[in-house]
Design a protein around this motif. Sequence first.
Motif, PDB file in Angstrom:
ATOM      1  N   VAL A 136       0.855  -1.187   0.000  1.00  9.38           N
ATOM      2  CA  VAL A 136       0.000   0.000   0.000  1.00  9.38           C
ATOM      3  C   VAL A 136       0.894   1.241   0.000  1.00  9.38           C
ATOM      4  CG1 VAL A 136      -1.671   1.313   1.354  1.00  9.38           C
ATOM      5  CG2 VAL A 136      -1.862  -1.173   1.212  1.00  9.38           C
ATOM      6  N   PRO A 137       0.666   2.183  -0.924  1.00  6.50           N
ATOM      7  CA  PRO A 137       1.503   3.396  -0.938  1.00  6.50           C
ATOM      8  C   PRO A 137       1.121   4.324   0.216  1.00  6.50           C
ATOM      9  CG  PRO A 137      -0.159   3.530  -2.646  1.00  6.50           C
ATOM     10  CD  PRO A 137      -0.340   2.198  -1.986  1.00  6.50           C
ATOM     11  N   VAL A 138       1.620   4.028   1.410  1.00  6.18           N
ATOM     12  CA  VAL A 138       1.112   4.695   2.604  1.00  6.18           C
ATOM     13  C   VAL A 138       1.371   6.203   2.599  1.00  6.18           C
ATOM     14  CG1 VAL A 138       1.077   2.710   4.150  1.00  6.18           C
ATOM     15  CG2 VAL A 138       3.198   3.938   3.826  1.00  6.18           C
ATOM     16  N   LYS A 139       2.484   6.627   2.017  1.00 10.41           N
ATOM     17  CA  LYS A 139       2.776   8.071   2.003  1.00 10.41           C
ATOM     18  C   LYS A 139       1.793   8.802   1.095  1.00 10.41           C
ATOM     19  CE  LYS A 139       7.436   8.533   3.565  1.00 10.41           C
ATOM     20  NZ  LYS A 139       8.292   7.347   3.562  1.00 10.41           N
ATOM     21  N   ARG A 140       1.535   8.196  -0.059  1.00  9.96           N
ATOM     22  CA  ARG A 140       0.605   8.830  -0.995  1.00  9.96           C
ATOM     23  C   ARG A 140      -0.785   8.916  -0.369  1.00  9.96           C
ATOM     24  NH1 ARG A 140       0.912   5.582  -6.068  1.00  9.96           N
ATOM     25  NH2 ARG A 140      -1.336   5.302  -6.157  1.00  9.96           N
ATOM     26  N   VAL A 141      -1.190   7.857   0.335  1.00  5.85           N
ATOM     27  CA  VAL A 141      -2.495   7.860   0.991  1.00  5.85           C
ATOM     28  C   VAL A 141      -2.562   9.015   1.973  1.00  5.85           C
ATOM     29  CG1 VAL A 141      -3.963   6.595   2.614  1.00  5.85           C
ATOM     30  CG2 VAL A 141      -2.901   5.389   0.702  1.00  5.85           C
ATOM     31  N   LYS A 142      -1.500   9.187   2.739  1.00  5.14           N
ATOM     32  CA  LYS A 142      -1.476  10.219   3.767  1.00  5.14           C
ATOM     33  C   LYS A 142      -1.602  11.609   3.151  1.00  5.14           C
ATOM     34  CE  LYS A 142       0.622   9.118   7.751  1.00  5.14           C
ATOM     35  NZ  LYS A 142       1.759   8.725   8.568  1.00  5.14           N
ATOM     36  N   ILE A 143      -0.780  11.869   2.126  1.00 10.40           N
ATOM     37  CA  ILE A 143      -0.828  13.195   1.498  1.00 10.40           C
ATOM     38  C   ILE A 143      -2.209  13.422   0.891  1.00 10.40           C
ATOM     39  CG2 ILE A 143       0.137  14.607  -0.373  1.00 10.40           C
ATOM     40  CD1 ILE A 143       2.832  13.231   0.194  1.00 10.40           C
ATOM     41  N   THR A 144      -2.779  12.372   0.295  1.00 11.44           N
ATOM     42  CA  THR A 144      -4.099  12.519  -0.318  1.00 11.44           C
ATOM     43  C   THR A 144      -5.169  12.883   0.710  1.00 11.44           C
ATOM     44  OG1 THR A 144      -3.430  10.841  -1.904  1.00 11.44           O
ATOM     45  CG2 THR A 144      -5.758  11.401  -1.839  1.00 11.44           C
ATOM     46  N   VAL A 145      -5.166  12.243   1.868  1.00 11.14           N
ATOM     47  CA  VAL A 145      -6.251  12.548   2.809  1.00 11.14           C
ATOM     48  C   VAL A 145      -6.155  13.981   3.327  1.00 11.14           C
ATOM     49  CG1 VAL A 145      -6.778  10.194   3.552  1.00 11.14           C
ATOM     50  CG2 VAL A 145      -5.069  11.497   4.802  1.00 11.14           C
ATOM     51  N   TYR A 146      -4.939  14.465   3.567  1.00  5.73           N
ATOM     52  CA  TYR A 146      -4.831  15.855   4.031  1.00  5.73           C
ATOM     53  C   TYR A 146      -5.211  16.828   2.921  1.00  5.73           C
ATOM     54  CZ  TYR A 146      -2.859  14.317   8.404  1.00  5.73           C
ATOM     55  OH  TYR A 146      -2.699  13.720   9.621  1.00  5.73           O
ATOM     56  N   THR A 147      -4.878  16.461   1.678  1.00  7.60           N
ATOM     57  CA  THR A 147      -5.263  17.311   0.555  1.00  7.60           C
ATOM     58  C   THR A 147      -6.786  17.354   0.424  1.00  7.60           C
ATOM     59  OG1 THR A 147      -3.228  16.619  -0.533  1.00  7.60           O
ATOM     60  CG2 THR A 147      -4.883  17.708  -1.899  1.00  7.60           C
ATOM     61  N   LEU A 148      -7.412  16.182   0.530  1.00  3.36           N
ATOM     62  CA  LEU A 148      -8.881  16.153   0.447  1.00  3.36           C
ATOM     63  C   LEU A 148      -9.496  16.960   1.585  1.00  3.36           C
ATOM     64  CD1 LEU A 148      -9.533  12.416  -0.545  1.00  3.36           C
ATOM     65  CD2 LEU A 148      -9.953  14.454  -1.931  1.00  3.36           C
ATOM     66  N   SER A 149      -8.917  16.837   2.772  1.00  3.51           N
ATOM     67  CA  SER A 149      -9.436  17.606   3.904  1.00  3.51           C
ATOM     68  C   SER A 149      -9.311  19.107   3.627  1.00  3.51           C
ATOM     69  CB  SER A 149      -8.675  17.225   5.177  1.00  3.51           C
ATOM     70  OG  SER A 149      -9.083  18.028   6.249  1.00  3.51           O
ATOM     71  N   GLY A 150      -8.194  19.504   2.994  1.00  4.13           N
ATOM     72  CA  GLY A 150      -8.018  20.912   2.634  1.00  4.13           C
ATOM     73  C   GLY A 150      -9.069  21.372   1.637  1.00  4.13           C
TER      74      GLY A 150
END
Lengths: 346, 519
Positions: free
Chosen positions: A232-246
């Motif tokens: 699982v690309p865990v870093k990409r997932v993390k950046i994506t969720v904060y971006t979506l939250s933004g």
Amino acid sequence: MSDTTLARSAAAKPAFSLGRLLLEGRAFFALIAIVAVFSFLSPNYFTVSNFLIMASHVAIYGILAVGMLLVILNGGIDLSVGSILALSGVVAGALMQGVELPALGVILYPPVWAVVVLTCTLGALVGAVNGVLIAWFKVPAFVATLGVMYVARGVALLMTNGLTYNNLSGRPELGNTGFDWLGFNRLAGIPISVLVLSGIAILAGLMLSRSAFGRWLYASGGNERAADLSGVPVKRVKITVYTLSGILSAVAGLVLSSQLTSAGPTAGTTYELTAIAAVVIGGAALTGGRGTVRGTMLGAFVIGFLSDGLVIIGVSSYWQTVFTGAVIVLAVLMNSIQYGKGTRKS
Amino acid sequence: MSAQFQSGARPQTDPRLGEVVLAARNVAKSYGNVHALKGVNFDIHRGQVTTLFGENGAGKSTLMKILSGVIQPTSGEIVLDGLPVSFGNSTEARDRGISIIHQELSLAPNLSVRDNIFMGREIMGASGVDFAEEERQCRKLMAELEEEIDPLTPVEDLRLGQQQIVEIARALSVDSRILIMDEPTSALSATEVEVLFKVIRDLTSKGVSIVYISHHLEEALQITDHAVVLRDGTMTAYAPRAEIDLEWIVRNMVGENYDLGSPPEGHALGAVALSVRDLTVPDPKGADYNVVDRLSLDIRAGEVVCIYGLMGAGRTELLETVAGRLRASGGEVVLEGREISHLSIAERIARGLALVPEDRQRDGLVQTMSVGENLSLASIASFTRGLFTRRKAERALIDASIREVTVKTSGPAAAIGSLSGGNQQKVVIGKMLATKPRVIMLDEPSRGIDIGAKAEVFKLLAEEAKRGLAVVYSTSEVGECLSIAHRIIVMHKGRISAEFDSTVSKEKIMAASGESVAA
């Protein structure tokens, strides 16, 4: 050995009981109880028009809470949503006033759709900053988003010098009218903001339950190391969720300034906490990996209907704060009862 | 030759055995309708070591938790010095001289060794905690255990084996009359085990009674005076040391003869599937040495290779680097002719390289997800079309996995925590096999699982090898090397110190690993 294994898994299956049902559906029952009590106390509460008004209030928290849910599922926290909301509102307000380009000697008046796109992009960028700080630079989520919370609020205050944009209606001759559509118009009698919330909730729900990304998110929130080793690309997932939250914070900022027909740099103060509360009341675990959009929506409605109800029956706003706090503590208590049982091993 | 018992029978009373200090009488423990213990009698003799054997889930840990007051029995009684007692909690038991070393480490990693040892019972001086006295006692304990650990080192800086020593030191510091050790040696090196056994003999000569639990049967046989075997919550056999051997224990544990299999035969080995060239990996914690040092290795399709070594030999680091978790500082990894050193973990999995990590709780399983979701986690792409996952395809994959690795579960929706250790391990293996790998690496696949599950895991790997899968597994149990491996590679300090075929003796393997064979 097979006997014990089978017996153990059978015991782990939830047996039907009233207590269990009440525990698992607690946000739903809380909402019904709130509606019932206030309908009894005030004749104006149980009316379609009141529900629609309350729902349009909930929309703001609800949109923020969906973004917060994604972040919390990942095992993080986003304290910057209230500030991104204010910054987005202010930027949208500034764009509506016109952007002066001194070099060319012109003032640009972008149409409303362009304002919306630019504002959401800004929200995405700020969210991505959170995500990169947390995923790549290993800054704890609490600290990174706390910092961004201050910076975003500060920039919003600097842009307006602490003042508020009161005129967001645009001018017909410039072709940039219609900003109030989000906050005031209705489709089939339902406020646009509520429709926006429903759309976001449905999309987020589908993403979590049906998409590969949703599975990645639950896995990396439940055990990041295991998810990483499973590819699982865990870093990409993390950046994506904060971006979506933004992005969702920016959307909430647009809806709020449209509802208020003004954009101020102090809007949305402490909204991050309301959003967290909604997620927690909805049964999500702050440790990550557990939670649903349905629960979060119920949580947002519990908070919104409770505080509006207290206003309607004329309870002091100080008491509202006390009640909201009590509900949050109760919700967390229930969460630890529910999840505490599941994780204990013999 | 030895006494066999039905459930509920009492052990023989033999004058040689010494006085019984603590005993369980008809102790039963149920969780809901799960019966962890079904009326067990168990005696602890003064100044002697009693070893409790049994598979995972046989009720060993439950019984020990009852004896040490951590949990209370559903029925039956505990007899201390001939008088019935009941402990409300572990502190009450500790005050009566019973202490326990738990299987899972219960240390605070941020605190120093000294603070961990005296946690909860700090020595108070005139002005607060008497740190000097604590430190003095701590040094004395470490000297006794022949371990050079400074009392002020934070526990998180110690390797796992040393942490286990600290855990043992903490139990010793209490001066208890009865000491229960639940898997105390799982992370210890052979030398450390020797020292621990010396300490145990020392304690027993002072009249301390020891209860010892271990999956490492041969090791336990060296120290024990009595053996008690549990199976499915009942006591199946009891005998003094003189009357038992390894075969007796295993037979009573599983009820039949078990061996871990032999190397799969009758299939031709294919081309080289995985090739490691001069791989060098610096210490991940930043220490100034290489945990893997210019190591080269070839594994062919259909071949089963065992990597044997002590803790800290660099096996885990080697496998994690090949899988893509750690970065190498030099050398290359070639999978079926293609260099893959620059690829991410996900890309390596997609190319057919899978790792089953050593610590399944920490690195293998997502506890918040169901059995099915864990099984499908590494192959989500295979059942995703466009934006959405396809439920039917996923369900088919999960069902096939459960069948293939024979997971005993009530269904794909069961919580992963409801499975036994062996079945959890099968889920981790099944998850990686579902990615249809060409090469599978398993880091200590038998750790903490019972012998029955172990045999099943090895059988499964042998079958996969016959179908052309290249299998690499690492182990620290020498008996496992000689089961299904075609080739045994011994690692010592980051390098390959020896390479054997499957006909080698255990002694030769152990000698090459730097282990003392005298043990």
